[in-house]
Every structure is written in C-alpha cells, then in structure tokens.
Design an enzyme around this catalytic site. Structure first.
Site, PDB file in Angstrom:
ATOM      1  N   GLU A   1     -61.499 -35.595  11.227  1.00  0.00           N
ATOM      2  CA  GLU A   1     -61.614 -36.539  12.400  1.00  0.00           C
ATOM      3  C   GLU A   1     -60.960 -37.090  11.768  1.00  0.00           C
ATOM      4  O   GLU A   1     -60.800 -37.174  10.289  1.00  0.00           O
ATOM      5  CB  GLU A   1     -63.234 -36.413  12.402  1.00  0.00           C
ATOM      6  CG  GLU A   1     -63.695 -35.155  12.495  1.00  0.00           C
ATOM      7  CD  GLU A   1     -64.422 -34.659  14.143  1.00  0.00           C
ATOM      8  OE1 GLU A   1     -63.315 -35.666  14.828  1.00  0.00           O
ATOM      9  OE2 GLU A   1     -64.318 -33.808  14.248  1.00  0.00           O
TER      10      GLU A   1
ATOM     11  N   HIS B   1     -66.321 -39.490  16.709  1.00  0.00           N
ATOM     12  CA  HIS B   1     -66.964 -38.654  15.768  1.00  0.00           C
ATOM     13  C   HIS B   1     -68.203 -38.846  15.195  1.00  0.00           C
ATOM     14  O   HIS B   1     -68.758 -38.224  14.370  1.00  0.00           O
ATOM     15  CB  HIS B   1     -65.967 -37.986  14.339  1.00  0.00           C
ATOM     16  CG  HIS B   1     -65.831 -39.062  13.903  1.00  0.00           C
ATOM     17  ND1 HIS B   1     -65.826 -40.493  13.439  1.00  0.00           N
ATOM     18  CD2 HIS B   1     -64.149 -39.194  14.174  1.00  0.00           C
ATOM     19  CE1 HIS B   1     -65.050 -40.891  12.839  1.00  0.00           C
ATOM     20  NE2 HIS B   1     -64.505 -40.829  13.460  1.00  0.00           N
TER      21      HIS B   1
ATOM     22  N   HIS C   1     -67.657 -32.748  17.518  1.00  0.00           N
ATOM     23  CA  HIS C   1     -67.232 -33.297  17.595  1.00  0.00           C
ATOM     24  C   HIS C   1     -67.048 -33.695  16.087  1.00  0.00           C
ATOM     25  O   HIS C   1     -66.928 -35.269  15.828  1.00  0.00           O
ATOM     26  CB  HIS C   1     -67.562 -35.120  18.273  1.00  0.00           C
ATOM     27  CG  HIS C   1     -67.128 -35.059  19.626  1.00  0.00           C
ATOM     28  ND1 HIS C   1     -65.507 -34.313  19.892  1.00  0.00           N
ATOM     29  CD2 HIS C   1     -67.046 -34.963  20.650  1.00  0.00           C
ATOM     30  CE1 HIS C   1     -65.094 -34.337  21.544  1.00  0.00           C
ATOM     31  NE2 HIS C   1     -65.901 -34.904  21.546  1.00  0.00           N
TER      32      HIS C   1
ATOM     33  N   ASP D   1     -67.373 -28.540  15.258  1.00  0.00           N
ATOM     34  CA  ASP D   1     -66.023 -27.421  15.984  1.00  0.00           C
ATOM     35  C   ASP D   1     -65.237 -26.251  15.558  1.00  0.00           C
ATOM     36  O   ASP D   1     -65.000 -25.382  16.887  1.00  0.00           O
ATOM     37  CB  ASP D   1     -65.037 -29.152  16.131  1.00  0.00           C
ATOM     38  CG  ASP D   1     -65.384 -29.817  17.873  1.00  0.00           C
ATOM     39  OD1 ASP D   1     -66.880 -29.763  17.732  1.00  0.00           O
ATOM     40  OD2 ASP D   1     -65.089 -30.717  16.966  1.00  0.00           O
TER      41      ASP D   1
END
Length: 306
Positions: free
Chosen positions: A14, A60, A151, A156
């Site tokens: 992220e 995120h 996210h 993920d």
C-alpha cells in the site's frame, strides 16, 4: 528422489499515491510459499515521512497517525529485502508493487532489486480471457477463496497466496500446451487468419440478417418466436449529442461529471510525454494518475496488397 523445493514470495503493498517515482510505501506484506504451501509471513507499516494522499487513504484506510511510529523506509527496506531474498515475487499487477519496492531499494541501498516478477493478473487473463474482470476480487472468487480485510496488504496477500497455486496449475498446463505447439507456429498463424476471416465473414452475415429483420419490423412485422423460445423483437431508442461546455456545469453540480465523461487516457499520456504542455501542467496530470498497469499484446500487421 526428493521433490525440488520451489520458493516464491507472494506480496502486496500500500502506498501514499500512485506515482512510484514520487510516492512511497506505507505498508508491505508478504508470505513465503514453499511448493504452494504458506511457510512464513512478514508485514509492516512504514512511515513514508511524507503526505499520504486522501485518494489513497480512501482505498487502504492507512492514515498519517497510523504510521507515525512505524519504521521509516530506511529501517523497513532491509528487512523487506531480507524476507524477499532473491526468490521470485508474485503479485497481482506486479509492475505496481515491483516499481515501488525497486525505487525504495535504490534510495536505501543504492541499487534496485533483481527478483523475477510473476504477475498473477497476466496469468489470470491468459487462463480465463473471457471473464469481464481480472482483478484480485475476481481471481479469489473464481477459486472460491475468502478475501478478508480487502485493500490492506496482508489481507490481499493472503487471498492471493491461497488462489495462486490453483491459478499456477492451470497456467502451467496451458503453458505446456503452448510450448508443444511452438514448432507449429507457422501453421497456427495461417489457421488463426482463417478463423479471423471466418469470424469477419460471419459478422457480416449476421449484420445482413439483422438488416432483413429491421426491414421486416419497419414494414409492420410482428415479433417472431424461435423453436427454442427465443424472441425476435424491434426496439427504437433516440439518442442525442450534447454541447459538453454547456452541460458540464450541471454535471459538476450534481457530481455526475466522472460518470458522463471518460478520459481518453492515450491522449493524456501523449500530452504528458509531448512538448505542448509546460512542466507544471505535466506535474498536475502525473499527480492525477489513478492506476499503473502493464499491457502485453500480440499485433498482426496486415499486408495490404492490392
């Protein structure tokens, strides 16, 4: 004979934004797969020491406060690189994660990474080209994997790590078939062209038939039912052109501009890479990027003989 150990690193990141040349990592997660089984995992938040864009937080959910006490890039990257080793990295739309990790590694260590890049999105497209979506949600749904904490990097990563061995099996079977056909590529190309020509012909035939159906209804014909129960009907729907400058203020006012008008991304890319805009305007456009993807296509150039 002992089975060869195959080690792969499934990972996700992220970030503060989407431009890997200027934005930074805020979270990294990875699992170590050994012959398709999860053997180890690693995750960390990262203090980017710069602003996290609101558009990224909306995806995120990682805020400045959450990373305030997290390791900095210079502290986190050595641990990340140690976990990755020189093993292949597996990621969905791998160029995105690779680009961010590579840039961070260059800043911290002075050189980038050389890990093989395995893109599960490209694999998914190869195995299931007919699906409407090839995102991570579609992949996990296809292989009946529960994707939790979407996210966030580890959520993920875990979803991908569970789906990847199943996808890899099908992909390798397809790859094996493709390799066996390589020596027949000249014949297959001729076969491809025949199929392409047949499709073009059939599309023309279908259009001719639709023209007959259209005339039939315009002359007052009634709906037709096939033996299978399919129904042939006629619909007429008027459409209008609009002066964009005149409707734009209304669309903006009701928050519908993004739905009504779609960007020509190819044109935007040419603007950024061309000479017609000054650097300040180019920078504004770069900061508006929402996605980084990689496209690989085979192109057929027709021989336009007269």
């Amino acid at each position: 004979m002992a089975r060869k150990k195959v080690i792969e690193i499934v990972l996700d990141t992220e970030t503060t934004g989407l431009d890997y040349t200027k934005e930074k990592l805020v979270e990294f997660a990875a699992v170590r797969l050994e012959n398709g089984k999860i053997k180890d995992e690693f995750q960390t938040l990262i203090n980017p020491q710069q602003h996290i864009r609101k558009s990224s937080i909306a995806i995120h959910g990682i805020t400045q406060e959450m990373v305030a006490d997290a390791p900095t890039e210079s502290e986190a990257i050595p641990k990340i690189l140690e976990f990755m080793g020189d093993y292949p990295m597996v990621a969905h739309n791998a160029i995105f994660d690779y680009s961010f990790i590579n840039e961070a590694a260059k800043r911290v260590t002075g050189h980038g990474i050389n890990n093989e890049r395995i893109d599960t999105q490209q694999m998914f497209k190869e195995v299931f080209p007919d699906l409407e979506s090839h995102g991570l949600n579609a992949l996990t749904e296809k292989f009946k994997v529960d994707l939790t904490n979407r996210h966030r990097a580890m959520g993920d990563t875990m979803g991908l790590a569970l789906a990847y061995p199943k996808l890899k099996k099908l992909y390798l079977q397809k790859y094996d078939w493709e390799n066996k056909e390589l020596e027949n590529v000249e014949y297959l190309f001729e076969r491809y062209l025949r199929i392409q020509n047949a499709i073009t012909t059939m599309q023309s035939e279908l259009q001719d038939l639709k023209s007959v159906f259209k005339l039939y209804f315009e002359l007052g014909g009634k709906s037709v039912t096939s033996e299978e129960g399919d129904l042939l009907v006629f619909n007429s729907k008027p459409t209008f052109g609009y002066n964009f400058d005149e409707v734009k203020p209304i669309l903006e006012e009701i928050g519908a501009l993004s739905k009504a008008a779609r960007l020509n991304t190819g044109f935007i890319d040419r603007l950024v890479n061309g000479r017609s805009l000054d650097e300040e305007k180019k920078e504004i456009i770069r900061n508006a990027r929402t996605e980084l993807t990689e496209t690989r296509n085979v192109q057929i150039i027709k021989n336009n003989k007269q």
